[in-house]
Design a protein around this motif. Structure first.
Motif, PDB file in Angstrom:
ATOM      1  N   ILE A  88      72.386  76.102  54.786  1.00 39.63           N
ATOM      2  CA  ILE A  88      72.554  75.513  54.609  1.00 39.63           C
ATOM      3  C   ILE A  88      73.268  75.112  53.171  1.00 39.63           C
ATOM      4  O   ILE A  88      74.160  74.077  53.531  1.00 39.63           O
ATOM      5  CB  ILE A  88      71.282  75.187  53.139  1.00 39.63           C
ATOM      6  N   ALA A  89      73.875  75.713  52.507  1.00 41.05           N
ATOM      7  CA  ALA A  89      75.425  75.965  51.604  1.00 41.05           C
ATOM      8  C   ALA A  89      76.596  75.364  52.559  1.00 41.05           C
ATOM      9  O   ALA A  89      77.033  74.049  51.477  1.00 41.05           O
ATOM     10  CB  ALA A  89      75.354  77.095  50.712  1.00 41.05           C
ATOM     11  N   LYS A  90      76.804  75.492  53.241  1.00 37.61           N
ATOM     12  CA  LYS A  90      77.693  75.307  54.297  1.00 37.61           C
ATOM     13  C   LYS A  90      77.201  73.953  54.657  1.00 37.61           C
ATOM     14  O   LYS A  90      78.890  73.407  54.565  1.00 37.61           O
ATOM     15  CB  LYS A  90      77.688  76.291  55.592  1.00 37.61           C
ATOM     16  N   ASP A  91      76.089  73.820  55.247  1.00 34.74           N
ATOM     17  CA  ASP A  91      75.906  72.124  55.567  1.00 34.74           C
ATOM     18  C   ASP A  91      76.450  70.973  54.562  1.00 34.74           C
ATOM     19  O   ASP A  91      76.651  70.367  55.364  1.00 34.74           O
ATOM     20  CB  ASP A  91      74.845  72.106  56.594  1.00 34.74           C
ATOM     21  N   LEU A  92      75.721  71.358  53.303  1.00 37.84           N
ATOM     22  CA  LEU A  92      76.327  70.844  52.367  1.00 37.84           C
ATOM     23  C   LEU A  92      77.360  70.442  52.451  1.00 37.84           C
ATOM     24  O   LEU A  92      77.871  68.433  51.136  1.00 37.84           O
ATOM     25  CB  LEU A  92      74.808  70.975  51.291  1.00 37.84           C
ATOM     26  N   PHE A  98      76.402  58.911  57.342  1.00 35.62           N
ATOM     27  CA  PHE A  98      75.758  57.442  56.736  1.00 35.62           C
ATOM     28  C   PHE A  98      75.094  56.945  55.714  1.00 35.62           C
ATOM     29  O   PHE A  98      74.699  55.957  55.604  1.00 35.62           O
ATOM     30  CB  PHE A  98      74.198  57.770  58.148  1.00 35.62           C
ATOM     31  N   GLY A  99      75.480  57.510  54.192  1.00 37.88           N
ATOM     32  CA  GLY A  99      75.450  57.289  53.185  1.00 37.88           C
ATOM     33  C   GLY A  99      75.773  57.860  52.281  1.00 37.88           C
ATOM     34  O   GLY A  99      76.189  59.175  52.181  1.00 37.88           O
ATOM     35  N   ALA A 100      74.835  58.431  50.768  1.00 42.21           N
ATOM     36  CA  ALA A 100      75.853  58.581  49.862  1.00 42.21           C
ATOM     37  C   ALA A 100      75.570  60.027  49.278  1.00 42.21           C
ATOM     38  O   ALA A 100      75.997  60.461  49.156  1.00 42.21           O
ATOM     39  CB  ALA A 100      75.864  58.187  48.670  1.00 42.21           C
ATOM     40  N   TYR A 101      74.528  60.609  50.315  1.00 44.66           N
ATOM     41  CA  TYR A 101      73.341  61.911  50.203  1.00 44.66           C
ATOM     42  C   TYR A 101      72.957  62.296  51.380  1.00 44.66           C
ATOM     43  O   TYR A 101      72.900  61.619  51.871  1.00 44.66           O
ATOM     44  CB  TYR A 101      72.404  61.700  49.309  1.00 44.66           C
ATOM     45  N   ARG A 102      73.793  63.797  51.123  1.00 48.51           N
ATOM     46  CA  ARG A 102      72.732  64.579  52.629  1.00 48.51           C
ATOM     47  C   ARG A 102      71.348  65.446  51.833  1.00 48.51           C
ATOM     48  O   ARG A 102      71.539  65.261  50.386  1.00 48.51           O
ATOM     49  CB  ARG A 102      74.410  65.399  52.557  1.00 48.51           C
ATOM     50  N   LEU A 103      70.435  65.437  51.917  1.00 47.13           N
ATOM     51  CA  LEU A 103      69.302  65.723  51.412  1.00 47.13           C
ATOM     52  C   LEU A 103      68.508  66.813  52.488  1.00 47.13           C
ATOM     53  O   LEU A 103      68.631  66.901  53.703  1.00 47.13           O
ATOM     54  CB  LEU A 103      68.181  64.693  51.570  1.00 47.13           C
ATOM     55  N   LEU A 122      72.559  80.489  44.279  1.00 48.34           N
ATOM     56  CA  LEU A 122      73.759  80.063  44.110  1.00 48.34           C
ATOM     57  C   LEU A 122      73.970  77.745  44.667  1.00 48.34           C
ATOM     58  O   LEU A 122      75.285  77.953  44.308  1.00 48.34           O
ATOM     59  CB  LEU A 122      74.211  81.418  45.313  1.00 48.34           C
ATOM     60  N   LEU A 123      73.613  78.495  45.666  1.00 50.61           N
ATOM     61  CA  LEU A 123      73.172  77.328  46.529  1.00 50.61           C
ATOM     62  C   LEU A 123      72.933  76.235  45.775  1.00 50.61           C
ATOM     63  O   LEU A 123      73.821  74.654  45.031  1.00 50.61           O
ATOM     64  CB  LEU A 123      72.638  76.993  47.842  1.00 50.61           C
ATOM     65  N   LEU A 127      76.439  72.852  43.804  1.00 54.55           N
ATOM     66  CA  LEU A 127      75.624  71.724  44.812  1.00 54.55           C
ATOM     67  C   LEU A 127      76.666  70.822  45.178  1.00 54.55           C
ATOM     68  O   LEU A 127      77.383  70.832  42.909  1.00 54.55           O
ATOM     69  CB  LEU A 127      74.702  71.020  44.643  1.00 54.55           C
ATOM     70  N   PRO A 128      77.737  70.337  46.003  1.00 48.93           N
ATOM     71  CA  PRO A 128      78.667  69.241  45.661  1.00 48.93           C
ATOM     72  C   PRO A 128      78.282  68.127  45.447  1.00 48.93           C
ATOM     73  O   PRO A 128      76.876  66.987  45.652  1.00 48.93           O
ATOM     74  CB  PRO A 128      79.768  69.531  47.166  1.00 48.93           C
ATOM     75  N   PRO A 129      79.045  66.487  45.102  1.00 50.82           N
ATOM     76  CA  PRO A 129      78.956  65.607  45.191  1.00 50.82           C
ATOM     77  C   PRO A 129      77.834  64.785  46.204  1.00 50.82           C
ATOM     78  O   PRO A 129      79.122  65.481  47.257  1.00 50.82           O
ATOM     79  CB  PRO A 129      79.905  64.481  44.776  1.00 50.82           C
ATOM     80  N   GLY A 130      77.361  64.457  45.960  1.00 50.64           N
ATOM     81  CA  GLY A 130      76.759  63.537  47.620  1.00 50.64           C
ATOM     82  C   GLY A 130      75.390  64.549  48.232  1.00 50.64           C
ATOM     83  O   GLY A 130      75.219  64.544  48.897  1.00 50.64           O
TER      84      GLY A 130
END
Length: 206
Positions: A88-92, A98-103, A122-123, A127-130
């Motif tokens: 999950i951490a790698k993917d984020l 497709f938009g402003a955010y990944r959820l 840690l995740l 968390l990065p922007p978006g």
């Protein structure tokens, strides 16, 4: 007519009871996040089963502009082990196309194993922007590791009153006053159960 069990609120006014207030708070929170460079969003909905937590998560998803197919990954807490958290951490950290955010959406987050909850810290801190994480839980908050729960903006969702469920039942097409009263009373605040009972009542009357 659309089946009552498929009822999906799309505005705060369409939510029932205290969930409507939470939906309004989400509007403000997302507006603030967007105004601050798509700041990370970390939300935990806590409360009894069937009172609208998952619908609030869907509503947050729409507010963030997430594409349900491409920008959202949904998990059960029991599936979120340490290796899953790493993935999950790698993917984020990939920017969404497709938009402003990944959820990341985790149902029953209280079922995340304790070791994975610790890794999740840690995740959440990085968390990065978006990036957004939304979790739901039916348990008491003190059943989470304290360090885990304090990373989230927590919304305690209370059950609706019987008269509020009655309003929903009329909205989905139930017209018989006695049926409305009985369903609202015996649902004991569970919106999901009330909608299922409404669907059975409408099918029986057809």
């Amino acid at each position: 007519m659309k089946l009552p069990s498929l009822y999906t609120p799309t505005t705060p006014e369409e939510f029932i009871g205290p969930a409507a207030h939470v939906a309004r708070l989400l509007q403000r929170a997302v507006a603030d996040a967007l105004a601050n460079g798509n700041a990370p969003v970390k939300v935990l909905f806590n409360g009894d089963p069937g009172i609208g937590k998952s619908e609030l998560a869907k509503y947050l998803m729409r507010l963030l502009g997430c594409d349900a197919k491409w920008s959202v990954k949904k998990y059960s807490g029991t599936d979120v082990d340490i290796e899953c958290v790493r993935e999950i951490a790698k993917d984020l950290h990939y920017k969404d196309l497709f938009g402003a955010y990944r959820l990341i959406w985790i149902e029953e987050a209280d079922a995340i194993p304790p070791a994975a909850q610790t890794r999740f810290l840690l995740l959440l801190d990085d968390l990065p922007p978006g990036a957004a994480v939304v979790a739901t839980s039916n348990c008491k908050l003190d059943e989470f590791k304290k360090r885990f729960q304090t990373r989230f903006k927590i919304y305690e969702v209370e059950p609706p009153a019987p008269h509020e469920i009655e309003t929903l039942l009329r909205r989905v097409g139930v017209t018989d006053p006695r049926t409305i009263k009985n369903i609202a009373t015996f649902a004991c605040g569970c919106v999901r159960q009330a909608l299922l009972d409404a669907e059975s009542a409408l099918q029986a009357a057809a």
